[in-house]
Each structure stands twice: as structure tokens, then as C-alpha cells.
Design a protein around this motif. Structure first.
Motif: not given
Length: 235
Positions: A76-78, A82-85, A95
Motif C-alpha cells: 500500500f501507498s498513502y 492518508g488514504k491508502p492506495e 475503501n
């Protein structure tokens, strides 16, 4: 095994059972990263550790299902808020939200948010609504019979939270700046972003007798499908 192709208008919502998580946690623990394992172990109660493992492991399993990766190798990246991708595959948006014995995962090619409340009784409902709901929403709540107010509040709360999570930015941060319906939605509806012209689609994704869950997705006319299989068949 790779899952179904996600088209630009497709939104898949996966309902994940967290009922009796102790029975199912072992199969998911091996999917977790060292950081996630550390987070899991911070919970004091075994049930809470197991619920975290099932929810987070299911997230990895479903993302692997859509991307063809190994669940344990998902990274994961953010974003700035702070929303994860999904690292290496930013076109797959997702989500996750969980409450009590259930979690909901939304996967799409557009920004998407989901929120669920498992039928909790809201204490100090009027005070909370006064802080986070608009004047019109508060007035609507006040005029409802007492027996209907808790459900209406949870509908509004989950819809607002879903929009905040889908946007991942500042425009939806102040909950009083935008309004959502507090009644049941038989179809999805479109909303305009406060202070802008971006369009968002809002929909109910929970069964009539289940927890209250709402979905928000960027743009118009998404094809929303809700699935109740708890985990990919290839696990």
C-alpha cells in the motif's frame, strides 16, 4: 486467480462477515505485513485481534483477486490525506469499513468510499447531530417519531462518512457544509461537491434488515454490484 475485470463504471461492493472471527483468523494472519501484525497484536482481546486479521486479510485477498497478485505481497501507498492506495496499481481504487460483525469493501476504477454502522444505538443523538449535521438535517431529525430517529441519524452519518472517504480531501471535511438525505434510498442519487461542480453518486448498499451501509463514488451513472460472498473462492 484473477477476478473479474473492472470497467471504468463498475463498482463492486463486498460484504465481509466478521462473525466469530476466531474460527477464521488463522487463514488470514499469514497475509499480513509485519506492520499489520504489530497493529493486530496491540489489541488486548483475542476476538479483536481475530477481527482485525479477518478484515485486513480479506482486504488483501480481495485486492489480490482483482489484481492477480499474491495477498501477502500486496503493498500500500498513502496519499496526502492518508488514504491508502494499491501500490503499483493506482487505477484500482478501494475503501474498507467495518463495524461489529460486518465489514464492507468497495473496489472501483473511480474514487470510492464506503461506511457501515452495525445498528448501534446513538447516545446523545441531538448533541452529535448539532455538531455534524446541517440545520435542515437537524430539523428533519427533530420532526421524526422517536422510534425512527436513530436509523435516520445512522443513514446520514454513514452517507457523509462515505463521501469524506471517497473524496480523500478537504472539501467534505466540514460535515455541516453539505446535506444528504436521511430517508431510505431506493436508487442512487447524485450530489454536487460543496464549493465546486464535481459530481458524486451516493447509494445504500446494505439489506433492509441489516447494518446501515452507504457508498459514495465519483462521477455519474456507476454500475454498482453488491456481493455477499465473504472471501474469494480461490482461498
Amino acid at each position: 486467480m484473477t477476478g473479474p475485470e473492472l470497467g471504468p463504471d463498475d463498482v463492486h461492493v463486498r460484504r465481509i462477515s466478521l462473525f466469530e472471527p476466531e474460527r477464521r483468523a488463522a487463514r488470514f494472519v499469514s497475509f499480513l505485513s509485519p506492520d499489520e501484525t504489530a497493529r493486530m497484536n496491540r489489541f488486548v482481546r483475542e476476538r479483536d485481534r481475530a477481527a482485525f486479521a479477518v478484515a485486513r486479510g480479506s482486504l488483501r485477498a480481495w485486492l489480490a483477486y482483482y489484481s492477480g497478485a499474491n495477498p501477502a505481497e500486496i503493498e500500500f501507498s498513502y496519499g496526502p490525506d492518508g488514504k491508502p492506495e494499491l501500490a503499483g496499481n493506482p487505477d484500482v481504487k478501494f475503501n474498507l469499513s467495518h463495524s461489529g460483525p460486518v465489514a464492507y469493501l468497495a473496489v472501483a476504477r473511480r474514487p470510492v468510499g464506503v461506511d457501515v454502522e452495525a445498528g448501534r444505538l446513538v447516545k446523545r443523538l441531538d448533541a452529535i447531530a448539532g455538531r455534524f449535521f446541517s440545520k435542515n438535517e437537524c430539523r428533519f431529525l427533530a420532526e421524526l417519531p422517536e422510534s425512527d430517529r436513530n436509523l435516520a441519524f445512522l443513514r446520514g452519518w454513514t452517507r457523509k462518512e462515505a463521501l469524506i472517504k471517497a473524496h480523500g480531501g478537504a472539501l467534505f471535511r466540514n460535515l455541516t457544509d453539505f446535506e444528504v438525505p436521511l430517508t431510505a434510498l431506493t436508487n442512487s442519487i447524485e450530489l454536487t461537491e460543496p464549493g465546486g461542480d464535481a459530481r458524486w453518486t451516493l447509494a445504500d448498499v446494505s439489506p433492509a434488515d441489516g447494518p446501515v451501509a452507504a457508498l459514495a463514488v465519483a462521477g455519474k451513472n456507476p454500475r454498482i454490484e453488491v456481493f455477499h460472498a465473504p472471501e474469494p473462492e480461490n482461498l
